[in-house]
Design a protein around this motif. Sequence first.
Motif, mmCIF file in Angstrom:
data_model
loop_
_atom_site.group_PDB
_atom_site.id
_atom_site.type_symbol
_atom_site.label_atom_id
_atom_site.label_comp_id
_atom_site.label_asym_id
_atom_site.label_seq_id
_atom_site.Cartn_x
_atom_site.Cartn_y
_atom_site.Cartn_z
ATOM 1 N N ILE A 412 97.627 92.897 62.242
ATOM 2 C CA ILE A 412 97.343 93.732 61.154
ATOM 3 C C ILE A 412 96.675 94.948 61.494
ATOM 4 N N PRO A 413 97.162 96.052 61.321
ATOM 5 C CA PRO A 413 96.485 97.467 61.885
ATOM 6 C C PRO A 413 95.094 97.655 61.343
ATOM 7 N N ALA A 414 94.082 97.937 62.315
ATOM 8 C CA ALA A 414 92.909 98.278 61.998
ATOM 9 C C ALA A 414 92.677 99.115 61.069
ATOM 10 N N GLU A 415 93.389 100.099 60.721
ATOM 11 C CA GLU A 415 93.226 100.991 59.740
ATOM 12 C C GLU A 415 93.418 100.448 58.360
ATOM 13 N N VAL A 416 93.969 99.075 58.328
ATOM 14 C CA VAL A 416 93.745 98.590 57.016
ATOM 15 C C VAL A 416 92.682 97.885 56.780
ATOM 16 N N ARG A 417 91.843 97.361 57.711
ATOM 17 C CA ARG A 417 90.544 96.974 57.715
ATOM 18 C C ARG A 417 89.535 97.971 57.501
ATOM 19 N N HIS A 418 89.669 99.090 57.924
ATOM 20 C CA HIS A 418 88.883 100.470 57.650
ATOM 21 C C HIS A 418 89.033 100.790 56.095
ATOM 22 N N ALA A 419 90.157 100.828 55.647
ATOM 23 C CA ALA A 419 90.454 101.098 54.120
ATOM 24 C C ALA A 419 89.763 100.277 53.312
ATOM 25 N N LEU A 420 89.564 98.658 53.703
ATOM 26 C CA LEU A 420 89.030 97.731 52.753
ATOM 27 C C LEU A 420 87.643 97.889 52.895
ATOM 28 N N ASP A 421 87.081 98.200 53.869
ATOM 29 C CA ASP A 421 85.641 98.464 54.444
ATOM 30 C C ASP A 421 85.242 99.619 53.356
ATOM 31 N N ARG A 422 85.786 100.684 53.291
ATOM 32 C CA ARG A 422 85.575 101.870 52.650
ATOM 33 C C ARG A 422 85.540 101.367 51.140
ATOM 34 N N ARG A 423 86.262 100.383 50.541
ATOM 35 C CA ARG A 423 86.152 99.987 49.113
ATOM 36 C C ARG A 423 85.159 98.910 49.056
ATOM 37 N N SER A 424 84.226 98.530 49.968
ATOM 38 C CA SER A 424 83.261 97.624 49.887
ATOM 39 C C SER A 424 83.964 96.259 49.544
ATOM 40 N N ILE A 425 84.983 95.859 50.244
ATOM 41 C CA ILE A 425 85.497 94.443 49.999
ATOM 42 C C ILE A 425 84.674 93.526 50.806
ATOM 43 N N ARG A 426 84.313 92.463 50.122
ATOM 44 C CA ARG A 426 83.722 91.312 51.057
ATOM 45 C C ARG A 426 84.777 90.442 51.671
ATOM 46 N N PHE A 427 84.347 89.840 52.668
ATOM 47 C CA PHE A 427 85.409 89.225 53.806
ATOM 48 C C PHE A 427 84.582 87.847 53.661
ATOM 49 N N LEU A 428 85.587 86.821 53.890
ATOM 50 C CA LEU A 428 85.265 85.382 53.924
ATOM 51 C C LEU A 428 85.003 85.268 55.702
ATOM 52 N N PRO A 429 84.067 84.203 55.776
ATOM 53 C CA PRO A 429 83.559 84.071 56.943
ATOM 54 C C PRO A 429 84.820 83.036 57.663
#
Length: 524
Positions: A412-429
């Motif tokens: 999954i492209p890193a850009e997808v992760r960056h977009a979610l980070d900018r929306r303050s999405i929390r990630f599971l461990p």
Amino acid sequence: MGTLPAKRNRHQSIQVNVRTDARLPNDLEIGGRETLRPTPDILDALEKDYPLEASIADLVDNSIDAKAKNILVRFVKKERRLSSLYVIDDGVGMNAGVLKRAMQFAARRNYGPKDLGMFGVGLKTASLSQANTLTVVSRAAGQAAVGRQWTKEGIKTNDWTVNILKSQSATALLNHEWGLVGPITVGTVVRWDDIYDFDRLRIDMDGYLERAILRMRHHLGLKLNRFLQRRQITIHIDVEDIDEQDVGPATEVLAINPFPPKALNGAKNFPKNFVATLPGTGSLVMRCHIWRKKSSDPGYKLGKVSEHQGFYFYRHDRLIQDGGWCDVIGTTEPHLSLARVEIDIPDRLQTYLKVRSNKAGVDVPASFGDAVFSARAKDGMDFRGYIRKAEELYRQRGKQQARPMLQPGVGIPAEVRHALDRRSIRFLPGEGCSVVWGKLSGPDLIDIDQDGRQITLNTKYRSMLLRGARGGKTDLPLLRTLLYFTLESLLAGMRIGPVERLRLQAFQAAMNAALKLEKQWASK
């Protein structure tokens, strides 16, 4: 002439001299004995409060005690009406002596430490609450087939005399084709005839069957959720039409866990264990859960949600009571709908927390309420604190936070992760969700590995989808991102219930249909 006695007023009391003793006698002397056998009318008292699905659950309990792996519930149609119902298992079976004792009312066998049986009446009362005739045939390893039959008419006219089936009849019934269980070499078949619901049924037989199977799947899936979740048993339900010589497709009973998975916990640091000290009996662990409000999970939606708040009592992993506060909390108002308390009844407490004979609930003593409210968790929270927390979350309004997601992983492209980070999405461990290419044996475009948190794309279609472009670890980024968002909640550990399974099958079918269109476009 003598004097006549004075005429006594009719309201005048007569005094009788009785010698009294102020002491209450402690020892009562026995002057003899007589035998009082129960009359057949006892059946009318024993058969109360047994809906069809609860009666079937009692029979399935016996199958589990018999170490069955596969259990089948079968409705049978004959001459355009429902004629009988069967419960079949591949457990250890019974010889003639064991079967005779099993058919006795209140004959308790030597129960094992994890057995579900308790009172020695379940098979008989559950069956005869639904039908006039109960037949049980069985075969143990290395033994001949045996069969016994109770009829209500026989009990009343023949004074508790049971019918003994001929060996060839018992053998024929066992050797019938029982679907996914198959012919029974070792195991048991329970049969009901002259079933009250069936006899009253005049129209809409198919509608009745659909509703009955739905209720049965729900009841068994909930009451036996632990056995089903760990795949200790499988339960299927089907319908056989004798006239058409046809058996319909089997419906599997799926586990319904009434407690939230991690992703649907409504409060931080829950579930939480509270320890109650019971007077004179020791301690009891209560595992307290809080659901996320308005969850769509089947384990939360058990009907009217507010009716399923409260205590969930298990005995030997079998759910006895699903909800209700046992008068400890005098309300079933919606504001406590998120609170569910999981309790396993230890054997040492079975005289304190008493399971009812129909396994539909637990009776608690008056002291139970005080013990519950005195219970504490390791962090110092008391039970009242738990109740306040559940109510507070139910009443809470305002900003809603998105649930934590699986982080985007390999493919999954890193850009997808960056977009979610900018929306303050929390990630599971832990490991994230991966989307990779791989060889698949079938024609499907994708394969889903829930345990490995991986979506595999079929390499068979890679060049066609790329349309001549050069491939890479994150090629087709739009497809990969859409698959991630569509399937992430499933890979995060959400239970696949019957509704989710149907949606997943529909998703696969839709993807395959779209794939055919892609082929057509690629060939132009």
